[in-house]
Design an enzyme around this catalytic site. Sequence first.
Site, PDB file in Angstrom:
ATOM      1  N   ARG A  11       0.996  -1.279   0.023  1.00 26.46           N
ATOM      2  CA  ARG A  11      -0.074  -0.036  -0.078  1.00 26.46           C
ATOM      3  C   ARG A  11       1.014   1.185   0.001  1.00 26.46           C
ATOM      4  O   ARG A  11       0.775   2.052  -0.924  1.00 26.46           O
ATOM      5  CB  ARG A  11      -0.865  -0.049   1.222  1.00 26.46           C
ATOM      6  CG  ARG A  11      -2.003  -1.005   1.291  1.00 26.46           C
ATOM      7  CD  ARG A  11      -2.952  -1.069   0.082  1.00 26.46           C
ATOM      8  NE  ARG A  11      -3.532   0.539   0.162  1.00 26.46           N
ATOM      9  CZ  ARG A  11      -4.174   0.880  -0.715  1.00 26.46           C
ATOM     10  NH1 ARG A  11      -4.231   0.295  -1.919  1.00 26.46           N
ATOM     11  NH2 ARG A  11      -4.675   2.125  -0.899  1.00 26.46           N
ATOM     12  N   ILE A  12       1.763   1.385   0.823  1.00 26.69           N
ATOM     13  CA  ILE A  12       2.645   2.442   1.030  1.00 26.69           C
ATOM     14  C   ILE A  12       3.788   2.707  -0.274  1.00 26.69           C
ATOM     15  O   ILE A  12       3.617   3.606  -0.920  1.00 26.69           O
ATOM     16  CB  ILE A  12       3.460   2.567   2.458  1.00 26.69           C
ATOM     17  CG1 ILE A  12       2.528   2.620   3.476  1.00 26.69           C
ATOM     18  CG2 ILE A  12       4.549   3.804   2.136  1.00 26.69           C
ATOM     19  CD1 ILE A  12       1.756   3.708   3.447  1.00 26.69           C
ATOM     20  N   ASP A  33       9.786  -5.662  -6.089  1.00 23.00           N
ATOM     21  CA  ASP A  33       8.837  -6.289  -5.369  1.00 23.00           C
ATOM     22  C   ASP A  33       8.954  -7.851  -5.824  1.00 23.00           C
ATOM     23  O   ASP A  33       9.200  -8.007  -7.037  1.00 23.00           O
ATOM     24  CB  ASP A  33       7.440  -5.880  -5.464  1.00 23.00           C
ATOM     25  CG  ASP A  33       6.389  -6.265  -4.446  1.00 23.00           C
ATOM     26  OD1 ASP A  33       6.276  -5.828  -3.431  1.00 23.00           O
ATOM     27  OD2 ASP A  33       5.897  -7.428  -4.764  1.00 23.00           O
ATOM     28  N   SER A 119       9.954   2.698   6.063  1.00 20.62           N
ATOM     29  CA  SER A 119       8.537   3.164   5.902  1.00 20.62           C
ATOM     30  C   SER A 119       7.574   2.854   7.111  1.00 20.62           C
ATOM     31  O   SER A 119       6.588   2.516   7.310  1.00 20.62           O
ATOM     32  CB  SER A 119       7.694   2.505   4.770  1.00 20.62           C
ATOM     33  OG  SER A 119       7.479   1.353   4.925  1.00 20.62           O
ATOM     34  N   CYS A 150       2.523   5.551  10.984  1.00 25.81           N
ATOM     35  CA  CYS A 150       1.401   6.721  10.921  1.00 25.81           C
ATOM     36  C   CYS A 150       0.844   7.117  12.329  1.00 25.81           C
ATOM     37  O   CYS A 150       0.637   8.243  12.537  1.00 25.81           O
ATOM     38  CB  CYS A 150       0.228   6.140  10.111  1.00 25.81           C
ATOM     39  SG  CYS A 150      -0.317   4.618  10.566  1.00 25.81           S
ATOM     40  N   ARG A 230      -9.117  -2.151  15.244  1.00 26.54           N
ATOM     41  CA  ARG A 230      -9.426  -2.090  13.808  1.00 26.54           C
ATOM     42  C   ARG A 230     -11.007  -2.262  13.397  1.00 26.54           C
ATOM     43  O   ARG A 230     -11.604  -2.978  14.030  1.00 26.54           O
ATOM     44  CB  ARG A 230      -8.511  -3.389  12.962  1.00 26.54           C
ATOM     45  CG  ARG A 230      -7.139  -3.543  13.506  1.00 26.54           C
ATOM     46  CD  ARG A 230      -6.375  -2.159  12.909  1.00 26.54           C
ATOM     47  NE  ARG A 230      -5.253  -1.952  13.502  1.00 26.54           N
ATOM     48  CZ  ARG A 230      -4.097  -2.337  12.993  1.00 26.54           C
ATOM     49  NH1 ARG A 230      -3.852  -3.144  11.916  1.00 26.54           N
ATOM     50  NH2 ARG A 230      -2.864  -2.183  13.507  1.00 26.54           N
ATOM     51  N   ASN A 311      -4.106   7.188   7.091  1.00 27.49           N
ATOM     52  CA  ASN A 311      -3.079   6.340   7.396  1.00 27.49           C
ATOM     53  C   ASN A 311      -1.934   6.023   6.670  1.00 27.49           C
ATOM     54  O   ASN A 311      -0.688   5.677   6.809  1.00 27.49           O
ATOM     55  CB  ASN A 311      -3.205   5.090   8.134  1.00 27.49           C
ATOM     56  CG  ASN A 311      -4.385   4.274   7.190  1.00 27.49           C
ATOM     57  OD1 ASN A 311      -5.503   4.746   7.146  1.00 27.49           O
ATOM     58  ND2 ASN A 311      -4.082   3.265   6.798  1.00 27.49           N
TER      59      ASN A 311
END
Length: 327
Positions: A11-12, A33, A119, A150, A230, A311
């Site tokens: 995601r980041i 990746d 990250s 975050c 969550r 986030n």
Amino acid sequence: MMRIAINGMGRIGRLLFRRLIDRDDIELVAVNDIMDADNLAYLIKYDSVYGTFPGTITHQPGAIAANDKVVKAFRQDKPAALPWKDLNVDVVLECSGSFSTRAGAEQHLMAGARKVLLSTTGSNDIPLLVYGFNQHALSKEETIISPGGCMTNCSTHILYILNAIGIKSVQCNILHSYTSRQELVDAPHKQFRRGRSAAESIIPVEIDLQHSLERLLPALANKIASVSTRVPVANGAMADFTIQLQHDTSRQEINRLFATAAKNDYKGIIEYTEDPLVSLDIKGNTHSCVIDGTLTSVVGNHVKLIAWFDNEYGFTTRMIDWLPLMK
């Protein structure tokens, strides 16, 4: 022009790709990746949270083409084997989550990169530097830094500002969108609750936020407890702080404190609002935290403070903020 590589296209990593690809002061030269390049191109182009990429994204043999730029794409599980030296990479954005120790991150340096920006919160031997709080402590000699996560970026500024009044204790509950570290359907997990279906339940999970905050704010050691709850949304978070101060205060004083900070020393880092927000309204917000003055409440010296944050988008903004300081 600074030359950047991204390791880990979750995601980041993918959001950073989208945000960096058209920058004039930064050249995104490579990504790495383990997924196929065609799958990666698809996931960069079509995003369930932020929508379709406003441009062209295609895959080529060993590369991703975005608009008129070509970014090399590797599938290497050992960072030390990546061609960072040949590509003259200045900074690797380490977004895989798998190389957050010094020994792990140093593999990028062995491959020829000049510096590494994690990250996430790294191991204790990696400097923990939160932009807007202690970025001035970065030395030119440091090659690996952690910008926190975050939740750390949201919480640090809030607690630092309130500790000017004096904090006795903090209970923090981060109501957070579900993440890839949870399961879509019930499955085994060493933390049993994380194994439950993320879209079906409100799920408390263990976090180490207090450890990061105590590293940054040693005066608050043994005064902080934290949990993350969550919730079944794909993006956004709401930090719920219950704080016992040294002295009685008022709702007006607390809101004035943060409204002033947002306009002055923390401009761009903290936002203050009295609009009746919900989590969807925070999507794409670049601030580390958005103080919701409508939800501040005070009883004597007990303060309830609510802060929103995206986030993903807010945190990637802080990572991008770090890059000019890493030249």
